[in-house]
Write a protein that holds these residues in place. Structure first.
Motif, PDB file in Angstrom:
ATOM      1  N   ARG A   1      34.700 -10.032  28.184  1.00  0.00           N
ATOM      2  CA  ARG A   1      35.239  -9.184  27.482  1.00  0.00           C
ATOM      3  C   ARG A   1      35.459  -7.877  28.181  1.00  0.00           C
ATOM      4  O   ARG A   1      36.528  -7.453  28.270  1.00  0.00           O
ATOM      5  CB  ARG A   1      34.628  -9.015  26.187  1.00  0.00           C
ATOM      6  CG  ARG A   1      35.178  -8.113  25.350  1.00  0.00           C
ATOM      7  CD  ARG A   1      34.611  -8.113  23.792  1.00  0.00           C
ATOM      8  NE  ARG A   1      34.653  -9.068  23.170  1.00  0.00           N
ATOM      9  CZ  ARG A   1      33.769  -9.872  22.858  1.00  0.00           C
ATOM     10  NH1 ARG A   1      32.231  -9.638  23.270  1.00  0.00           N
ATOM     11  NH2 ARG A   1      33.570 -10.979  21.931  1.00  0.00           N
TER      12      ARG A   1
ATOM     13  N   MET B   1      37.815  -7.905  31.012  1.00  0.00           N
ATOM     14  CA  MET B   1      39.223  -7.918  30.457  1.00  0.00           C
ATOM     15  C   MET B   1      39.632  -6.657  30.087  1.00  0.00           C
ATOM     16  O   MET B   1      40.937  -6.225  30.452  1.00  0.00           O
ATOM     17  CB  MET B   1      39.322  -9.056  29.605  1.00  0.00           C
ATOM     18  CG  MET B   1      39.275 -10.505  30.029  1.00  0.00           C
ATOM     19  SD  MET B   1      39.622 -11.775  28.829  1.00  0.00           S
ATOM     20  CE  MET B   1      41.262 -11.739  28.624  1.00  0.00           C
ATOM     21  N   GLU B   2      38.645  -6.070  29.388  1.00  0.00           N
ATOM     22  CA  GLU B   2      39.024  -4.462  28.999  1.00  0.00           C
ATOM     23  C   GLU B   2      39.009  -3.655  30.148  1.00  0.00           C
ATOM     24  O   GLU B   2      40.043  -2.662  29.927  1.00  0.00           O
ATOM     25  CB  GLU B   2      37.960  -4.150  28.000  1.00  0.00           C
ATOM     26  CG  GLU B   2      37.963  -4.752  26.672  1.00  0.00           C
ATOM     27  CD  GLU B   2      36.733  -4.389  26.062  1.00  0.00           C
ATOM     28  OE1 GLU B   2      35.611  -3.849  26.139  1.00  0.00           O
ATOM     29  OE2 GLU B   2      36.764  -4.902  24.613  1.00  0.00           O
TER      30      GLU B   2
ATOM     31  N   ALA C   1      43.381  -3.623  32.933  1.00  0.00           N
ATOM     32  CA  ALA C   1      44.341  -3.456  31.810  1.00  0.00           C
ATOM     33  C   ALA C   1      45.851  -4.014  32.207  1.00  0.00           C
ATOM     34  O   ALA C   1      46.891  -4.062  31.622  1.00  0.00           O
ATOM     35  CB  ALA C   1      44.813  -1.912  31.852  1.00  0.00           C
ATOM     36  N   SER C   2      45.746  -4.571  33.379  1.00  0.00           N
ATOM     37  CA  SER C   2      47.161  -5.433  33.858  1.00  0.00           C
ATOM     38  C   SER C   2      47.531  -6.740  33.165  1.00  0.00           C
ATOM     39  O   SER C   2      48.735  -7.122  33.213  1.00  0.00           O
ATOM     40  CB  SER C   2      46.836  -5.805  35.369  1.00  0.00           C
ATOM     41  OG  SER C   2      46.037  -6.683  35.353  1.00  0.00           O
ATOM     42  N   GLY C   3      46.523  -7.436  32.533  1.00  0.00           N
ATOM     43  CA  GLY C   3      46.726  -8.590  31.990  1.00  0.00           C
ATOM     44  C   GLY C   3      46.781  -8.673  30.334  1.00  0.00           C
ATOM     45  O   GLY C   3      46.060  -9.194  29.943  1.00  0.00           O
ATOM     46  N   GLU C   4      47.818  -8.037  29.723  1.00  0.00           N
ATOM     47  CA  GLU C   4      47.830  -7.988  28.491  1.00  0.00           C
ATOM     48  C   GLU C   4      48.024  -9.597  27.727  1.00  0.00           C
ATOM     49  O   GLU C   4      47.857  -9.721  26.624  1.00  0.00           O
ATOM     50  CB  GLU C   4      48.869  -7.153  27.596  1.00  0.00           C
ATOM     51  CG  GLU C   4      48.240  -5.453  27.855  1.00  0.00           C
ATOM     52  CD  GLU C   4      49.381  -4.679  26.960  1.00  0.00           C
ATOM     53  OE1 GLU C   4      50.160  -5.189  26.343  1.00  0.00           O
ATOM     54  OE2 GLU C   4      49.185  -3.440  27.241  1.00  0.00           O
ATOM     55  N   GLU C   5      48.711 -10.322  28.568  1.00  0.00           N
ATOM     56  CA  GLU C   5      48.931 -11.595  28.201  1.00  0.00           C
ATOM     57  C   GLU C   5      47.992 -12.778  28.572  1.00  0.00           C
ATOM     58  O   GLU C   5      48.071 -13.662  28.341  1.00  0.00           O
ATOM     59  CB  GLU C   5      50.498 -12.165  28.848  1.00  0.00           C
ATOM     60  CG  GLU C   5      51.477 -11.236  28.345  1.00  0.00           C
ATOM     61  CD  GLU C   5      51.653 -11.522  26.887  1.00  0.00           C
ATOM     62  OE1 GLU C   5      51.872 -12.482  26.460  1.00  0.00           O
ATOM     63  OE2 GLU C   5      51.965 -10.626  26.332  1.00  0.00           O
ATOM     64  N   ASP C   6      47.004 -12.100  29.226  1.00  0.00           N
ATOM     65  CA  ASP C   6      45.903 -13.060  29.605  1.00  0.00           C
ATOM     66  C   ASP C   6      44.805 -13.462  28.534  1.00  0.00           C
ATOM     67  O   ASP C   6      44.950 -12.959  27.436  1.00  0.00           O
ATOM     68  CB  ASP C   6      44.849 -12.385  30.753  1.00  0.00           C
ATOM     69  CG  ASP C   6      45.475 -11.925  32.022  1.00  0.00           C
ATOM     70  OD1 ASP C   6      46.659 -12.613  32.141  1.00  0.00           O
ATOM     71  OD2 ASP C   6      44.846 -10.999  32.632  1.00  0.00           O
ATOM     72  N   SER C   7      44.415 -14.823  28.840  1.00  0.00           N
ATOM     73  CA  SER C   7      43.454 -15.230  27.709  1.00  0.00           C
ATOM     74  C   SER C   7      42.550 -16.229  28.058  1.00  0.00           C
ATOM     75  O   SER C   7      42.502 -16.407  29.125  1.00  0.00           O
ATOM     76  CB  SER C   7      44.463 -16.183  26.604  1.00  0.00           C
ATOM     77  OG  SER C   7      45.125 -17.124  27.289  1.00  0.00           O
TER      78      SER C   7
END
Length: 100
Positions: free
Chosen positions: A52, A55-56, A59-65
């Motif tokens: 987490r 990922m925070e 900021a480049s990957g709003e579509e990452d999961s």
């Protein structure tokens, strides 16, 4: 408990850092974006926190999961795999001794 982590991450650096966290906590790569292994609840929570935070900060990957889940014993036995078989012993924790 048996744990799996699967991810779809576009940034190579972020993807590498998350894979490194999985390996550091004893998980074994099953596919390029899937790790399996045994873990306890505390370690699983720590892994989720580490991922987490990574990922925070990226900021480049709003579509990452990233998906993290567990499999109970009966679920492991009923797992259907096609192609490469899942050798459960490969993903079990190995005993270790700390010398020092």
């Amino acid at each position: 408990m048996f744990v799996w982590v699967a991810y779809d991450i576009s940034d190579n650096n972020l993807r590498t850092r998350i894979a490194d966290h999985c390996k550091d906590l004893g998980l074994v790569r099953f596919q390029k974006s899937i790790f399996l292994g045994e873990s306890d609840r505390a370690t699983l929570q720590m892994l989720a926190s580490l991922i987490r935070r990574e990922m925070e900060e990226d900021a480049s990957g709003e579509e990452d999961s990233v998906a993290i889940g567990t499999l109970c014993g009966s679920c492991q036995k009923s797992l259907i795999t096609l192609g490469k078989p899942v050798d459960g012993s490969k993903y079990r924790r190995r005993p270790f001794v700390i010398i020092g």
